[in-house]
Motif scaffolding. Sequence first.
Motif, PDB file in Angstrom:
ATOM      1  N   LEU A   4      78.699  33.708  34.383  1.00 43.47           N
ATOM      2  CA  LEU A   4      77.318  33.765  34.849  1.00 43.47           C
ATOM      3  C   LEU A   4      76.567  34.797  34.014  1.00 43.47           C
ATOM      4  O   LEU A   4      76.958  35.963  33.955  1.00 43.47           O
ATOM      5  N   LEU A   5      75.502  34.344  33.379  1.00 45.07           N
ATOM      6  CA  LEU A   5      74.684  35.248  32.569  1.00 45.07           C
ATOM      7  C   LEU A   5      73.385  35.540  33.300  1.00 45.07           C
ATOM      8  O   LEU A   5      72.611  34.625  33.591  1.00 45.07           O
ATOM      9  N   VAL A   6      73.155  36.807  33.629  1.00 45.38           N
ATOM     10  CA  VAL A   6      71.926  37.201  34.331  1.00 45.38           C
ATOM     11  C   VAL A   6      71.055  37.954  33.328  1.00 45.38           C
ATOM     12  O   VAL A   6      71.346  39.097  32.984  1.00 45.38           O
ATOM     13  N   GLU A   7      69.999  37.309  32.895  1.00 44.65           N
ATOM     14  CA  GLU A   7      69.199  37.839  31.775  1.00 44.65           C
ATOM     15  C   GLU A   7      67.851  37.156  31.796  1.00 44.65           C
ATOM     16  O   GLU A   7      67.781  35.933  31.859  1.00 44.65           O
ATOM     17  N   ASP A   8      66.765  37.958  31.736  1.00 50.55           N
ATOM     18  CA  ASP A   8      65.449  37.345  31.861  1.00 50.55           C
ATOM     19  C   ASP A   8      64.834  36.948  30.520  1.00 50.55           C
ATOM     20  O   ASP A   8      63.868  36.204  30.484  1.00 50.55           O
ATOM     21  N   GLY A  10      64.669  34.634  27.820  1.00 47.13           N
ATOM     22  CA  GLY A  10      65.169  33.280  27.644  1.00 47.13           C
ATOM     23  C   GLY A  10      65.803  33.036  26.301  1.00 47.13           C
ATOM     24  O   GLY A  10      66.865  32.415  26.196  1.00 47.13           O
ATOM     25  N   GLU A  11      65.188  33.582  25.276  1.00 49.17           N
ATOM     26  CA  GLU A  11      65.678  33.343  23.920  1.00 49.17           C
ATOM     27  C   GLU A  11      67.084  33.928  23.749  1.00 49.17           C
ATOM     28  O   GLU A  11      68.004  33.264  23.252  1.00 49.17           O
ATOM     29  N   LEU A  12      67.220  35.162  24.187  1.00 48.92           N
ATOM     30  CA  LEU A  12      68.516  35.829  24.077  1.00 48.92           C
ATOM     31  C   LEU A  12      69.566  35.095  24.907  1.00 48.92           C
ATOM     32  O   LEU A  12      70.694  34.870  24.456  1.00 48.92           O
ATOM     33  N   ALA A  13      69.168  34.702  26.111  1.00 49.52           N
ATOM     34  CA  ALA A  13      70.089  33.996  26.999  1.00 49.52           C
ATOM     35  C   ALA A  13      70.598  32.717  26.335  1.00 49.52           C
ATOM     36  O   ALA A  13      71.799  32.425  26.353  1.00 49.52           O
ATOM     37  N   GLY A  31      67.870  33.839  35.659  1.00 49.97           N
ATOM     38  CA  GLY A  31      66.811  34.657  35.083  1.00 49.97           C
ATOM     39  C   GLY A  31      66.400  35.818  35.962  1.00 49.97           C
ATOM     40  O   GLY A  31      65.597  36.655  35.561  1.00 49.97           O
ATOM     41  N   SER A  32      66.965  35.876  37.153  1.00 50.57           N
ATOM     42  CA  SER A  32      66.594  36.947  38.077  1.00 50.57           C
ATOM     43  C   SER A  32      67.756  37.221  39.026  1.00 50.57           C
ATOM     44  O   SER A  32      68.721  36.469  39.081  1.00 50.57           O
ATOM     45  N   LEU A  33      67.644  38.308  39.751  1.00 49.63           N
ATOM     46  CA  LEU A  33      68.690  38.649  40.710  1.00 49.63           C
ATOM     47  C   LEU A  33      68.777  37.605  41.812  1.00 49.63           C
ATOM     48  O   LEU A  33      69.869  37.262  42.280  1.00 49.63           O
ATOM     49  N   ALA A  34      67.616  37.102  42.204  1.00 49.23           N
ATOM     50  CA  ALA A  34      67.601  36.079  43.248  1.00 49.23           C
ATOM     51  C   ALA A  34      68.395  34.852  42.798  1.00 49.23           C
ATOM     52  O   ALA A  34      69.262  34.346  43.518  1.00 49.23           O
ATOM     53  N   MET A  53      67.679  45.333  33.266  1.00 46.42           N
ATOM     54  CA  MET A  53      66.236  45.212  33.505  1.00 46.42           C
ATOM     55  C   MET A  53      65.910  43.778  33.885  1.00 46.42           C
ATOM     56  O   MET A  53      65.887  42.895  33.023  1.00 46.42           O
ATOM     57  N   LEU A  54      65.632  43.577  35.144  1.00 44.17           N
ATOM     58  CA  LEU A  54      65.320  42.232  35.595  1.00 44.17           C
ATOM     59  C   LEU A  54      64.002  42.243  36.371  1.00 44.17           C
ATOM     60  O   LEU A  54      63.618  43.268  36.929  1.00 44.17           O
TER      61      LEU A  54
END
Lengths: 222, 222
Positions: A4-8, A10-13, A31-34, A53-54
């Motif tokens: 699971l990748l949690v990262e806002d 988009g390009e990097l993700a 893209g978010s904690l939720a 940082m999210l």
Amino acid sequence: MRFLLVEDNGELAEAVSNRLALDGHAVDHAGSLAEAEHCLAATSYDLILLDVMLPDGDGRDFLARSRAHLETPVIVLTARARVTDRVGALDQGADDYITKPFDFSELEARVRAVLRRRGGSARNEIPLGEALFDPMSGTLRAGGESVTLRNRETRLLEVFARHPGQTFSKGQLLDRLFSFDAEVTENAIEVYVGRLRRRIGPLGLRIETVRGLGYRLETAPA
Amino acid sequence: MRFLLVEDNGELAEAVSNRLALDGHAVDHAGSLAEAEHCLAATSYDLILLDVMLPDGDGRDFLARSRAHLETPVIVLTARARVTDRVGALDQGADDYITKPFDFSELEARVRAVLRRRGGSARNEIPLGEALFDPMSGTLRAGGESVTLRNRETRLLEVFARHPGQTFSKGQLLDRLFSFDAEVTENAIEVYVGRLRRRIGPLGLRIETVRGLGYRLETAPA
DNA sequence: ACAAAGCTGACACGGGCCTGACACGTCTCG
DNA sequence: CGAGACGTGTCAGGCCCGTGTCAGCTTTGT
């Protein structure tokens, strides 16, 4: 393995997903904690990559909250390199951290290290013909001989070692060795192949040039 | 080994638990004297780490009450560094004390010392090449030579001595040597490695620099 | 033979590493 | 209580190594 990748960003993700997919892992992106909570509720993962940082909070708080009831190993992605940030992350249950910007090869190495640590096996050396290659320390041993490779040389050899017999184009190697926004010439690959050849030659390993296609590691003598 | 940690600061408790878990110990956590009583009734422990300031009483009173029917060794955690506090703790049956804030390496060392003392084995010196290293007193002997290390140097060498051949990054060493909220630069590690090198060099020990990765203790000459 | 592709010695740059010097806090004596 | 000794962590400057590029050379395929 399922990550699971949690990262806002988009390009990097996208880039990270693609890279890890190359190693045969499935990557879900939140893209978010939720979103992350949602994913964690829906299925189980083997590893979590967590940005700090999210948009809806600090990843470390999330980590502190979840750690009690979460067995999954976590690697924290942080833009800040300050010691307090790092120590804080480790104390709150992170298994490792990596500071942005990072090279993909670096990320892959840490992912493997964490998975192996959790898996329990001490160290994994890859047999390469007559030799044994330890991609963590970058050492190559055969008989009484022992060679210590440099960082980039280690990563390069690792690519070949993990995909026996496969031919890689210079473009592929470039993508695998460098971060996605690095501007590096393909000539660099030629240089590193040359340097690596000089090092591993005495140990009975050869890198074949497939003209117009790329390179391939040969473990047995011709 | 199974430990009981009696400490009302949750963050600190978490950090200590994680650290001791790395050494293969199981740590139960009690946030108050009442909880501690409960845990002690439920199972037996090999070591108790006892804070003195607790929400429902003074840890030392608890210690005085329990000592009569409690064989388990106790290490007292105290925020005050005053001599009377220490003496009081030792008189009331503590096996050792440590003042907050403490470094993890210090805690680990004392835990090992107490367990060994209770276990009966006299002293354990670690062979390091031609030399003998005593991590308790911080002495290193080889042939006729004898060197006394300073505290930090001892802890540093201890890390290497207990994990032969392993390479440690500066970050890892930092996490192992300092307390979780200490803000120390990685440069400190470089400095201590340098100082340690100067001390142990004459005894035939070397610390190799693995550029970009960390340091590794070399017991045999190159 | 002649492009295109690959190889390699040399070089400049950046960053990791090392070390002498210093400032700060603690402990120990007189 | 004051002075000195000691342990510790930071800093600045310098050194050295890994790295990526370039230019010129060699090899290969047609």
